[in-house]
Design a protein around this motif. Structure first.
Motif, PDB file in Angstrom:
ATOM      1  N   VAL A 299      89.038 150.180 -57.056  1.00 13.69           N
ATOM      2  CA  VAL A 299      90.137 149.932 -56.118  1.00 13.69           C
ATOM      3  C   VAL A 299      89.565 149.015 -55.051  1.00 13.69           C
ATOM      4  O   VAL A 299      88.515 149.307 -54.483  1.00 13.69           O
ATOM      5  CB  VAL A 299      90.643 151.240 -55.473  1.00 13.69           C
ATOM      6  CG1 VAL A 299      91.694 150.948 -54.409  1.00 13.69           C
ATOM      7  CG2 VAL A 299      91.173 152.196 -56.535  1.00 13.69           C
ATOM      8  N   ILE A 300      90.237 147.888 -54.816  1.00 20.23           N
ATOM      9  CA  ILE A 300      89.756 146.965 -53.786  1.00 20.23           C
ATOM     10  C   ILE A 300      90.879 146.666 -52.805  1.00 20.23           C
ATOM     11  O   ILE A 300      92.058 146.729 -53.146  1.00 20.23           O
ATOM     12  CB  ILE A 300      89.203 145.652 -54.388  1.00 20.23           C
ATOM     13  CG1 ILE A 300      90.288 144.901 -55.153  1.00 20.23           C
ATOM     14  CG2 ILE A 300      88.013 145.916 -55.279  1.00 20.23           C
ATOM     15  CD1 ILE A 300      89.876 143.490 -55.544  1.00 20.23           C
ATOM     16  N   SER A 301      90.477 146.390 -51.591  1.00 20.76           N
ATOM     17  CA  SER A 301      91.459 145.985 -50.587  1.00 20.76           C
ATOM     18  C   SER A 301      91.177 144.547 -50.184  1.00 20.76           C
ATOM     19  O   SER A 301      90.028 144.105 -50.165  1.00 20.76           O
ATOM     20  CB  SER A 301      91.410 146.907 -49.366  1.00 20.76           C
ATOM     21  OG  SER A 301      90.169 146.807 -48.700  1.00 20.76           O
ATOM     22  N   TYR A 302      92.255 143.847 -49.900  1.00 26.57           N
ATOM     23  CA  TYR A 302      92.184 142.475 -49.394  1.00 26.57           C
ATOM     24  C   TYR A 302      92.454 142.577 -47.908  1.00 26.57           C
ATOM     25  O   TYR A 302      93.483 143.102 -47.500  1.00 26.57           O
ATOM     26  CB  TYR A 302      93.242 141.598 -50.079  1.00 26.57           C
ATOM     27  CG  TYR A 302      93.042 141.491 -51.571  1.00 26.57           C
ATOM     28  CD1 TYR A 302      92.405 140.384 -52.116  1.00 26.57           C
ATOM     29  CD2 TYR A 302      93.471 142.489 -52.438  1.00 26.57           C
ATOM     30  CE1 TYR A 302      92.207 140.267 -53.485  1.00 26.57           C
ATOM     31  CE2 TYR A 302      93.279 142.384 -53.808  1.00 26.57           C
ATOM     32  CZ  TYR A 302      92.649 141.277 -54.325  1.00 26.57           C
ATOM     33  OH  TYR A 302      92.455 141.173 -55.675  1.00 26.57           O
ATOM     34  N   GLN A 303      91.514 142.113 -47.101  1.00 27.80           N
ATOM     35  CA  GLN A 303      91.631 142.311 -45.661  1.00 27.80           C
ATOM     36  C   GLN A 303      91.405 141.023 -44.884  1.00 27.80           C
ATOM     37  O   GLN A 303      90.644 140.153 -45.313  1.00 27.80           O
ATOM     38  CB  GLN A 303      90.619 143.372 -45.200  1.00 27.80           C
ATOM     39  CG  GLN A 303      90.923 144.731 -45.762  1.00 27.80           C
ATOM     40  CD  GLN A 303      90.082 145.830 -45.151  1.00 27.80           C
ATOM     41  OE1 GLN A 303      89.702 146.729 -45.868  1.00 27.80           O
ATOM     42  NE2 GLN A 303      89.808 145.787 -43.871  1.00 27.80           N
ATOM     43  N   THR A 304      92.105 140.955 -43.753  1.00 23.59           N
ATOM     44  CA  THR A 304      91.858 139.940 -42.740  1.00 23.59           C
ATOM     45  C   THR A 304      91.407 140.707 -41.510  1.00 23.59           C
ATOM     46  O   THR A 304      92.223 141.367 -40.863  1.00 23.59           O
ATOM     47  CB  THR A 304      93.138 139.128 -42.427  1.00 23.59           C
ATOM     48  OG1 THR A 304      93.654 138.576 -43.635  1.00 23.59           O
ATOM     49  CG2 THR A 304      92.850 138.030 -41.426  1.00 23.59           C
ATOM     50  N   GLY A 305      90.118 140.681 -41.246  1.00 23.29           N
ATOM     51  CA  GLY A 305      89.583 141.514 -40.170  1.00 23.29           C
ATOM     52  C   GLY A 305      89.797 142.969 -40.528  1.00 23.29           C
ATOM     53  O   GLY A 305      89.429 143.418 -41.604  1.00 23.29           O
TER      54      GLY A 305
END
Length: 149
Positions: free
Chosen positions: A61-67
């Motif tokens: 499971v991966i998350s895409y993050q901006t900050g």
């Protein structure tokens, strides 16, 4: 077809777009390059949650993050929640809890938690039937049940 459906969701002012896919190599505990490419493409077109099945084992499971802001999540495979598959990692699954909040009028992913599961099968008194027990960690009460407490 997928892009058409995404655009229809946007035109309908969907609060959040989720894509549930039957993909990946069966019994592989890592995602393929084509899964990664499609996941990236989906997120680039506005899909916030990509949930996968088919491999019968848990994949990352991966998350895409901006900050600190979570822009999207991909669960490549949640594995098996209830299954008669008895070998190796096929007894495992994953429950993904995704918490959503409204921030400046927009529905956003505030956080997420992964809960591992395990399918235990035991015979029922030599009848040829089995009992299935899904074991998992203690889950908190849903937010709707704890609001205001």
């Amino acid at each position: 077809t997928i892009l058409t459906d995404i655009n229809k969701s946007k035109e309908a002012n969907a609060d959040l777009i989720l894509c549930f896919l039957h993909w990946g190599k069966e019994y592989s505990d890592s995602q393929s390059e084509s899964q990664e490419q499609l996941s990236n493409w989906l997120h680039a077109h506005g899909v916030k949650l990509v949930i996968g099945s088919h491999p019968h084992v848990v994949q990352p499971v991966i998350s895409y993050q901006t900050g600190s802001k979570i822009d999207g999540i991909t669960a490549f495979s949640l594995g098996n929640l209830i299954s008669n598959q008895r070998s190796g990692k096929r007894k495992n699954g994953l429950i993904l809890e995704v918490n959503l909040t409204i921030n400046d009028g927009e529905l956003v992913i505030s956080n997420f938690v992964e809960y591992p599961t395990f399918v235990k099968r035991s015979p029922t008194n030599n009848t040829g039937f089995y009992n299935y027990l899904i074991t998992l960690p203690s889950l908190p009460a849903p937010i709707s049940q704890t609001a205001g407490l």
